[in-house]
Design a protein around this motif. Structure first.
Motif, PDB file in Angstrom:
ATOM      1  N   SER A  18       9.496   5.856  -5.483  1.00  0.00           N
ATOM      2  CA  SER A  18       9.782   6.899  -4.366  1.00  0.00           C
ATOM      3  C   SER A  18       9.961   8.301  -4.742  1.00  0.00           C
ATOM      4  O   SER A  18       9.761   9.476  -4.382  1.00  0.00           O
ATOM      5  CB  SER A  18      10.887   6.498  -3.425  1.00  0.00           C
ATOM      6  N   GLU A  19      11.047   8.521  -5.867  1.00  0.00           N
ATOM      7  CA  GLU A  19      11.487   9.785  -6.401  1.00  0.00           C
ATOM      8  C   GLU A  19      10.684  10.007  -7.650  1.00  0.00           C
ATOM      9  O   GLU A  19      10.988  10.845  -8.452  1.00  0.00           O
ATOM     10  CB  GLU A  19      13.011   9.456  -6.586  1.00  0.00           C
ATOM     11  N   LEU A  20       9.569   9.249  -8.104  1.00  0.00           N
ATOM     12  CA  LEU A  20       9.000   9.559  -9.326  1.00  0.00           C
ATOM     13  C   LEU A  20       7.672  10.094  -9.176  1.00  0.00           C
ATOM     14  O   LEU A  20       6.812  10.113  -8.141  1.00  0.00           O
ATOM     15  CB  LEU A  20       8.816   8.463 -10.109  1.00  0.00           C
ATOM     16  N   SER A  21       7.142  11.092  -9.997  1.00  0.00           N
ATOM     17  CA  SER A  21       5.890  11.800  -9.955  1.00  0.00           C
ATOM     18  C   SER A  21       5.041  10.757 -10.650  1.00  0.00           C
ATOM     19  O   SER A  21       5.065   9.793 -11.184  1.00  0.00           O
ATOM     20  CB  SER A  21       5.688  12.995 -10.652  1.00  0.00           C
ATOM     21  N   ILE A  22       3.678  10.733 -10.307  1.00  0.00           N
ATOM     22  CA  ILE A  22       2.849   9.888 -11.058  1.00  0.00           C
ATOM     23  C   ILE A  22       2.795   9.949 -12.526  1.00  0.00           C
ATOM     24  O   ILE A  22       2.812   8.861 -13.053  1.00  0.00           O
ATOM     25  CB  ILE A  22       1.096  10.272 -10.631  1.00  0.00           C
ATOM     26  N   ASP A  23       2.875  11.143 -13.137  1.00  0.00           N
ATOM     27  CA  ASP A  23       3.077  11.209 -14.445  1.00  0.00           C
ATOM     28  C   ASP A  23       4.336  10.498 -14.754  1.00  0.00           C
ATOM     29  O   ASP A  23       4.166   9.880 -16.055  1.00  0.00           O
ATOM     30  CB  ASP A  23       3.238  12.749 -15.102  1.00  0.00           C
ATOM     31  N   GLN A  24       5.406  10.553 -14.203  1.00  0.00           N
ATOM     32  CA  GLN A  24       6.578   9.849 -14.654  1.00  0.00           C
ATOM     33  C   GLN A  24       6.263   8.324 -14.686  1.00  0.00           C
ATOM     34  O   GLN A  24       6.758   7.492 -15.592  1.00  0.00           O
ATOM     35  CB  GLN A  24       7.934  10.079 -13.672  1.00  0.00           C
ATOM     36  N   VAL A  25       5.549   7.969 -13.522  1.00  0.00           N
ATOM     37  CA  VAL A  25       5.435   6.445 -13.376  1.00  0.00           C
ATOM     38  C   VAL A  25       4.549   6.122 -14.621  1.00  0.00           C
ATOM     39  O   VAL A  25       4.856   4.945 -15.495  1.00  0.00           O
ATOM     40  CB  VAL A  25       4.833   6.028 -12.272  1.00  0.00           C
ATOM     41  N   ILE A  26       3.457   6.875 -14.954  1.00  0.00           N
ATOM     42  CA  ILE A  26       2.618   6.379 -16.000  1.00  0.00           C
ATOM     43  C   ILE A  26       3.246   6.382 -17.507  1.00  0.00           C
ATOM     44  O   ILE A  26       2.949   5.218 -18.146  1.00  0.00           O
ATOM     45  CB  ILE A  26       1.310   7.555 -16.182  1.00  0.00           C
ATOM     46  N   VAL A  27       4.025   7.365 -17.754  1.00  0.00           N
ATOM     47  CA  VAL A  27       4.666   7.381 -19.091  1.00  0.00           C
ATOM     48  C   VAL A  27       5.445   5.994 -19.112  1.00  0.00           C
ATOM     49  O   VAL A  27       5.452   5.440 -20.134  1.00  0.00           O
ATOM     50  CB  VAL A  27       5.664   8.511 -19.028  1.00  0.00           C
ATOM     51  N   ALA A  28       6.300   5.671 -17.965  1.00  0.00           N
ATOM     52  CA  ALA A  28       7.296   4.548 -18.254  1.00  0.00           C
ATOM     53  C   ALA A  28       6.283   3.093 -18.287  1.00  0.00           C
ATOM     54  O   ALA A  28       6.532   2.470 -19.059  1.00  0.00           O
ATOM     55  CB  ALA A  28       7.934   4.345 -16.646  1.00  0.00           C
ATOM     56  N   LEU A  29       5.224   3.132 -17.658  1.00  0.00           N
ATOM     57  CA  LEU A  29       4.379   2.055 -17.692  1.00  0.00           C
ATOM     58  C   LEU A  29       3.859   2.021 -18.909  1.00  0.00           C
ATOM     59  O   LEU A  29       3.502   0.627 -19.719  1.00  0.00           O
ATOM     60  CB  LEU A  29       3.307   1.835 -16.417  1.00  0.00           C
ATOM     61  N   SER A  42       0.932  -1.180  -0.021  1.00  0.00           N
ATOM     62  CA  SER A  42      -0.047  -0.001  -0.070  1.00  0.00           C
ATOM     63  C   SER A  42       0.872   1.195   0.113  1.00  0.00           C
ATOM     64  O   SER A  42       1.877   1.233   0.465  1.00  0.00           O
ATOM     65  CB  SER A  42      -0.974  -0.178   1.174  1.00  0.00           C
ATOM     66  N   GLY A  43       0.253   2.272  -0.466  1.00  0.00           N
ATOM     67  CA  GLY A  43       1.128   3.594  -0.615  1.00  0.00           C
ATOM     68  C   GLY A  43       1.864   3.744  -1.769  1.00  0.00           C
ATOM     69  O   GLY A  43       2.894   4.786  -1.435  1.00  0.00           O
ATOM     70  N   THR A  44       1.941   2.620  -2.544  1.00  0.00           N
ATOM     71  CA  THR A  44       3.074   2.994  -3.827  1.00  0.00           C
ATOM     72  C   THR A  44       2.623   3.737  -4.973  1.00  0.00           C
ATOM     73  O   THR A  44       3.327   4.034  -5.837  1.00  0.00           O
ATOM     74  CB  THR A  44       3.591   1.535  -4.380  1.00  0.00           C
ATOM     75  N   GLY A  45       1.145   4.196  -4.700  1.00  0.00           N
ATOM     76  CA  GLY A  45       0.487   5.104  -5.566  1.00  0.00           C
ATOM     77  C   GLY A  45      -0.171   4.221  -6.834  1.00  0.00           C
ATOM     78  O   GLY A  45      -0.654   4.269  -7.717  1.00  0.00           O
ATOM     79  N   LYS A  46      -0.309   2.677  -6.210  1.00  0.00           N
ATOM     80  CA  LYS A  46      -0.751   1.873  -7.237  1.00  0.00           C
ATOM     81  C   LYS A  46      -2.295   2.179  -7.761  1.00  0.00           C
ATOM     82  O   LYS A  46      -2.541   1.888  -8.924  1.00  0.00           O
ATOM     83  CB  LYS A  46      -0.845   0.811  -6.357  1.00  0.00           C
ATOM     84  N   THR A  47      -3.148   2.638  -6.750  1.00  0.00           N
ATOM     85  CA  THR A  47      -4.588   2.957  -7.323  1.00  0.00           C
ATOM     86  C   THR A  47      -4.567   3.823  -8.438  1.00  0.00           C
ATOM     87  O   THR A  47      -5.086   3.853  -9.422  1.00  0.00           O
ATOM     88  CB  THR A  47      -5.441   3.203  -6.156  1.00  0.00           C
TER      89      THR A  47
END
Ligand code: C5P
Length: 223
Positions: free
Chosen positions: A204-215, A8-13
């Protein structure tokens, strides 16, 4: 299909919903199922450690889980419980309920049915949980395991609680996150752990946008 697991808390949802929107796919929050059953258990006044009684309640409970990433409504009977299943009482109890093997069997069957239906309707689905890549859908073409440091996860959880009007300090959130992770990782039946072929993403060091782009890039290649 994308299997998105992690504590939990990884920004998963947020990540799962935004990724599903971006891919034009459906969305399934498997955790919401364990939460709605937990709400039914608490309302019945049952002991969450009474496996037989909890399994009985899980089998009898009539609920729906929305699969639209922009507004995934959860109902218990006819009542909208989308907000109620996020309360502290549920956070405290859900790991006990989700550790019961017969409850997992029931809910995993239902998850697989929903995944098949959503795939037939939209051609894609992002499923978030703890055991999606390992147990629910081991053949998923793309498996992501999200992580983040415990402090970052606690801060995010506390901010979410405050935004939703629930009282929470980062210290309370840290204790709660650590407790639930420990219970989820140490249970005998489908414990929280990465699939061998999962791609690990530390948020930890990524914004949601950065995670979305990578995924989205990974999904474009493999999803
Ligand atoms: O993802 P979320 O925090 O809403 O999940 C709530 C709880 O449901 C987890 O802490 C875990 O105990 C349980 N869960 C699970 N398997 C899943 C999803 C959630 O055991 N696939």
């Amino acid at each position: 299909m994308v299997a998105l697991d992690g504590p939990s808390g990884t920004g998963k949802t947020t990540v799962a919903r935004r990724l599903a929107e971006r891919l034009g796919a459906g969305y399934l929050d498997s955790g919401a199922m364990y939460r709605v059953v937990t709400l039914a258990v608490l309302r019945a006044g049952a002991d969450p450690d009474d496996a037989a009684r909890v399994t009985e309640i899980a089998g009898e409970t009539v609920f729906t889980i929305g699969t639209s990433p922009d507004s995934p409504l959860v109902t218990l009977g006819t009542e909208d419980v989308t907000a109620a299943i996020r309360g502290n009482d549920i956070n405290q109890t859900v790991s006990a309920v989700s550790a019961i093997p017969d409850v997992r069997r029931l809910l995993i069957d239902r998850q697989r049915t929903i995944i098949t239906e959503v795939l037939a309707e939209t051609g894609g689905v992002v499923v978030e949980g703890r055991d999606i890549g390992t147990v629910v859908a081991p053949d998923a073409p793309l498996k992501i395991y999200l992580t983040a440091s415990a402090e970052i996860r606690a801060a995010r959880r506390s901010a979410q609680d405050s935004a939703a009007g629930r009282e929470s300090t980062p210290a309370d959130a840290l204790a709660s996150v650590n407790r639930r992770d420990h219970l989820d990782s140490s249970r005998a039946t489908s414990p929280l752990r990465p699939a061998e072929d999962a791609v690990h993403v530390d948020t930890s060091e990524l914004s949601i946008d950065q995670v979305i782009v990578a995924l989205a890039e990974l999904a474009g290649r493999r999803g």
